[in-house]
Design a protein around this motif. Structure first.
Motif, PDB file in Angstrom:
ATOM      1  N   GLY A 111      -5.033 -22.645   2.953  1.00  0.00           N
ATOM      2  CA  GLY A 111      -4.566 -21.266   2.846  1.00  0.00           C
ATOM      3  C   GLY A 111      -5.298 -20.436   1.812  1.00  0.00           C
ATOM      4  N   GLU A 112      -4.684 -19.306   1.491  1.00  0.00           N
ATOM      5  CA  GLU A 112      -5.271 -18.392   0.518  1.00  0.00           C
ATOM      6  C   GLU A 112      -5.005 -18.883  -0.907  1.00  0.00           C
ATOM      7  N   PRO A 113      -5.905 -18.583  -1.843  1.00  0.00           N
ATOM      8  CA  PRO A 113      -7.105 -17.749  -1.710  1.00  0.00           C
ATOM      9  C   PRO A 113      -8.349 -18.519  -1.258  1.00  0.00           C
ATOM     10  N   PHE A 114      -8.189 -19.811  -0.988  1.00  0.00           N
ATOM     11  CA  PHE A 114      -9.360 -20.650  -0.708  1.00  0.00           C
ATOM     12  C   PHE A 114     -10.045 -20.265   0.596  1.00  0.00           C
ATOM     13  N   ALA A 115      -9.266 -20.015   1.641  1.00  0.00           N
ATOM     14  CA  ALA A 115      -9.856 -19.663   2.935  1.00  0.00           C
ATOM     15  C   ALA A 115     -10.679 -18.385   2.834  1.00  0.00           C
ATOM     16  N   ALA A 116     -10.220 -17.447   2.011  1.00  0.00           N
ATOM     17  CA  ALA A 116     -10.953 -16.188   1.840  1.00  0.00           C
ATOM     18  C   ALA A 116     -12.304 -16.427   1.181  1.00  0.00           C
ATOM     19  N   GLU A 117     -12.351 -17.369   0.241  1.00  0.00           N
ATOM     20  CA  GLU A 117     -13.610 -17.687  -0.425  1.00  0.00           C
ATOM     21  C   GLU A 117     -14.621 -18.235   0.583  1.00  0.00           C
ATOM     22  N   VAL A 118     -14.175 -19.102   1.483  1.00  0.00           N
ATOM     23  CA  VAL A 118     -15.067 -19.672   2.482  1.00  0.00           C
ATOM     24  C   VAL A 118     -15.492 -18.611   3.492  1.00  0.00           C
ATOM     25  N   SER A 119     -14.618 -17.661   3.776  1.00  0.00           N
ATOM     26  CA  SER A 119     -14.960 -16.581   4.705  1.00  0.00           C
ATOM     27  C   SER A 119     -16.143 -15.770   4.185  1.00  0.00           C
ATOM     28  N   VAL A 120     -16.197 -15.580   2.884  1.00  0.00           N
ATOM     29  CA  VAL A 120     -17.320 -14.848   2.280  1.00  0.00           C
ATOM     30  C   VAL A 120     -18.624 -15.599   2.545  1.00  0.00           C
ATOM     31  N   LEU A 121     -18.598 -16.924   2.341  1.00  0.00           N
ATOM     32  CA  LEU A 121     -19.770 -17.748   2.614  1.00  0.00           C
ATOM     33  C   LEU A 121     -20.188 -17.607   4.073  1.00  0.00           C
ATOM     34  N   ARG A 122     -19.228 -17.721   4.969  1.00  0.00           N
ATOM     35  CA  ARG A 122     -19.543 -17.691   6.399  1.00  0.00           C
ATOM     36  C   ARG A 122     -20.129 -16.346   6.805  1.00  0.00           C
ATOM     37  N   GLU A 123     -19.595 -15.264   6.257  1.00  0.00           N
ATOM     38  CA  GLU A 123     -20.098 -13.936   6.587  1.00  0.00           C
ATOM     39  C   GLU A 123     -21.550 -13.776   6.154  1.00  0.00           C
ATOM     40  N   GLU A 124     -21.902 -14.342   4.992  1.00  0.00           N
ATOM     41  CA  GLU A 124     -23.283 -14.260   4.517  1.00  0.00           C
ATOM     42  C   GLU A 124     -24.224 -15.035   5.422  1.00  0.00           C
ATOM     43  N   ILE A 125     -23.816 -16.222   5.831  1.00  0.00           N
ATOM     44  CA  ILE A 125     -24.663 -17.025   6.708  1.00  0.00           C
ATOM     45  C   ILE A 125     -24.782 -16.380   8.086  1.00  0.00           C
ATOM     46  N   VAL A 126     -23.679 -15.850   8.607  1.00  0.00           N
ATOM     47  CA  VAL A 126     -23.718 -15.173   9.907  1.00  0.00           C
ATOM     48  C   VAL A 126     -24.649 -13.968   9.849  1.00  0.00           C
ATOM     49  N   ALA A 127     -24.581 -13.205   8.767  1.00  0.00           N
ATOM     50  CA  ALA A 127     -25.467 -12.040   8.619  1.00  0.00           C
ATOM     51  C   ALA A 127     -26.928 -12.467   8.593  1.00  0.00           C
ATOM     52  N   PHE A 128     -27.204 -13.570   7.917  1.00  0.00           N
ATOM     53  CA  PHE A 128     -28.566 -14.084   7.841  1.00  0.00           C
ATOM     54  C   PHE A 128     -29.055 -14.511   9.227  1.00  0.00           C
ATOM     55  N   VAL A 129     -28.219 -15.237   9.954  1.00  0.00           N
ATOM     56  CA  VAL A 129     -28.587 -15.693  11.294  1.00  0.00           C
ATOM     57  C   VAL A 129     -28.712 -14.506  12.252  1.00  0.00           C
ATOM     58  N   THR A 130     -27.872 -13.510  12.109  1.00  0.00           N
ATOM     59  CA  THR A 130     -27.975 -12.308  12.941  1.00  0.00           C
ATOM     60  C   THR A 130     -29.343 -11.667  12.768  1.00  0.00           C
ATOM     61  N   GLY A 131     -29.830 -11.647  11.531  1.00  0.00           N
ATOM     62  CA  GLY A 131     -31.164 -11.106  11.277  1.00  0.00           C
ATOM     63  C   GLY A 131     -32.247 -11.903  11.969  1.00  0.00           C
ATOM     64  N   LEU A 132     -32.118 -13.219  11.975  1.00  0.00           N
ATOM     65  CA  LEU A 132     -33.103 -14.065  12.657  1.00  0.00           C
ATOM     66  C   LEU A 132     -33.092 -13.827  14.166  1.00  0.00           C
ATOM     67  N   ILE A 133     -31.890 -13.689  14.733  1.00  0.00           N
ATOM     68  CA  ILE A 133     -31.786 -13.447  16.172  1.00  0.00           C
ATOM     69  C   ILE A 133     -32.364 -12.078  16.519  1.00  0.00           C
ATOM     70  N   GLY A 134     -32.107 -11.085  15.683  1.00  0.00           N
ATOM     71  CA  GLY A 134     -32.674  -9.759  15.913  1.00  0.00           C
ATOM     72  C   GLY A 134     -34.193  -9.789  15.865  1.00  0.00           C
ATOM     73  N   ALA A 135     -34.729 -10.558  14.904  1.00  0.00           N
ATOM     74  CA  ALA A 135     -36.186 -10.688  14.815  1.00  0.00           C
ATOM     75  C   ALA A 135     -36.751 -11.361  16.058  1.00  0.00           C
ATOM     76  N   ALA A 136     -36.028 -12.343  16.573  1.00  0.00           N
ATOM     77  CA  ALA A 136     -36.470 -13.037  17.783  1.00  0.00           C
ATOM     78  C   ALA A 136     -36.492 -12.086  18.976  1.00  0.00           C
ATOM     79  N   ALA A 137     -35.489 -11.234  19.073  1.00  0.00           N
ATOM     80  CA  ALA A 137     -35.425 -10.278  20.183  1.00  0.00           C
ATOM     81  C   ALA A 137     -36.576  -9.292  20.107  1.00  0.00           C
ATOM     82  N   ARG A 138     -36.860  -8.801  18.901  1.00  0.00           N
ATOM     83  CA  ARG A 138     -37.963  -7.849  18.745  1.00  0.00           C
ATOM     84  C   ARG A 138     -39.301  -8.513  19.052  1.00  0.00           C
ATOM     85  N   GLU A 139     -39.415  -9.765  18.636  1.00  0.00           N
ATOM     86  CA  GLU A 139     -40.653 -10.522  18.877  1.00  0.00           C
ATOM     87  C   GLU A 139     -40.868 -10.744  20.370  1.00  0.00           C
ATOM     88  N   ALA A 140     -39.793 -11.041  21.085  1.00  0.00           N
ATOM     89  CA  ALA A 140     -39.901 -11.332  22.518  1.00  0.00           C
ATOM     90  C   ALA A 140     -40.161 -10.084  23.339  1.00  0.00           C
TER      91      ALA A 140
END
Length: 204
Positions: A111-140
């Motif tokens: 539960g909280e506040p621990f789950a919220a801390e992990v959500s921050v981590l996940r959002e950062e990684i998702v944002a990073f991966v989103t950038g990689l996928i966007g780069a792949a689309a532009r490259e293709a």
């Protein structure tokens, strides 16, 4: 002993104890014994078990994000960047199983506040991966892009798969970081490759 060194010892002991015993079963006495310090000293540095666990989540999150970002070399083709990022992710989670257990199992289930801390981590990684996928689309497609919603959904799916695969690899044992990264690349990138070429699956 310098404060920074002693605090790192306590954090290392806390991550090991929380990762192996679980948040509820772990005791401050165990952590102090493992760190080689007195229990009052642990409370002096971090005033409660909840605060100590939160500090462990933040430290392990920062280390994981730094490892993934450092593993990706800018300028490489998109598939090589994703391969490098996955390799860095699985290498870090394999080399730090207690830290990954804290993030993947313990923090999310208490539960909280621990789950919220992990959500921050996940959002950062998702944002990073989103950038990689966007780069792949532009490259293709030489400048054209996937819709933002498509990229966000693909990134969420890829990160979720990586998290589950890392948990399975650590629990199973005998699965190398390279094997785990290869499994996910074969599963995800081959499909992404078709998507980047404008080929979509449709029910007949």
């Amino acid at each position: 002993m310098p404060r920074a060194v002693r605090e790192r010892q306590m954090m290392d002991a806390a991550v090991q104890t929380f990762g192996q015993r679980g948040y509820r079963a772990a005791s401050m006495d165990e952590i102090a014994d493992l760190a080689g310090v007195s229990k009052p000293l642990v409370y002096l540095y971090l005033s409660s078990k909840e605060e100590l666990f939160t500090a462990c989540i933040r430290r392990e999150s920062e280390a994981l994000i730094a490892a993934v970002q450092a593993g990706v070399e800018p300028g490489l083709p998109a598939d090589r960047q994703l391969w490098a990022g996955l390799g860095a992710f699985f290498t870090h989670t394999a080399e730090n199983p207690d830290g990954w257990a804290v993030l993947h199992r313990q923090a999310r289930t208490h539960g909280e506040p621990f789950a919220a801390e992990v959500s921050v981590l996940r959002e950062e990684i998702v944002a990073f991966v989103t950038g990689l996928i966007g780069a792949a689309a532009r490259e293709a497609h030489q400048g054209s892009e996937l819709a933002d919603r498509d990229m966000a959904g693909l990134a969420q799916a890829l990160v979720g798969a990586a998290e589950s695969l890392a948990g399975w690899a650590n629990e199973t044992g005998g699965v190398s970081a390279k094997e785990a990264a290869g499994t996910l690349m074969n599963f995800a990138w081959m499909g992404l490759g078709d998507l980047m070429n404008g080929e979509r699956w449709n029910p007949r």
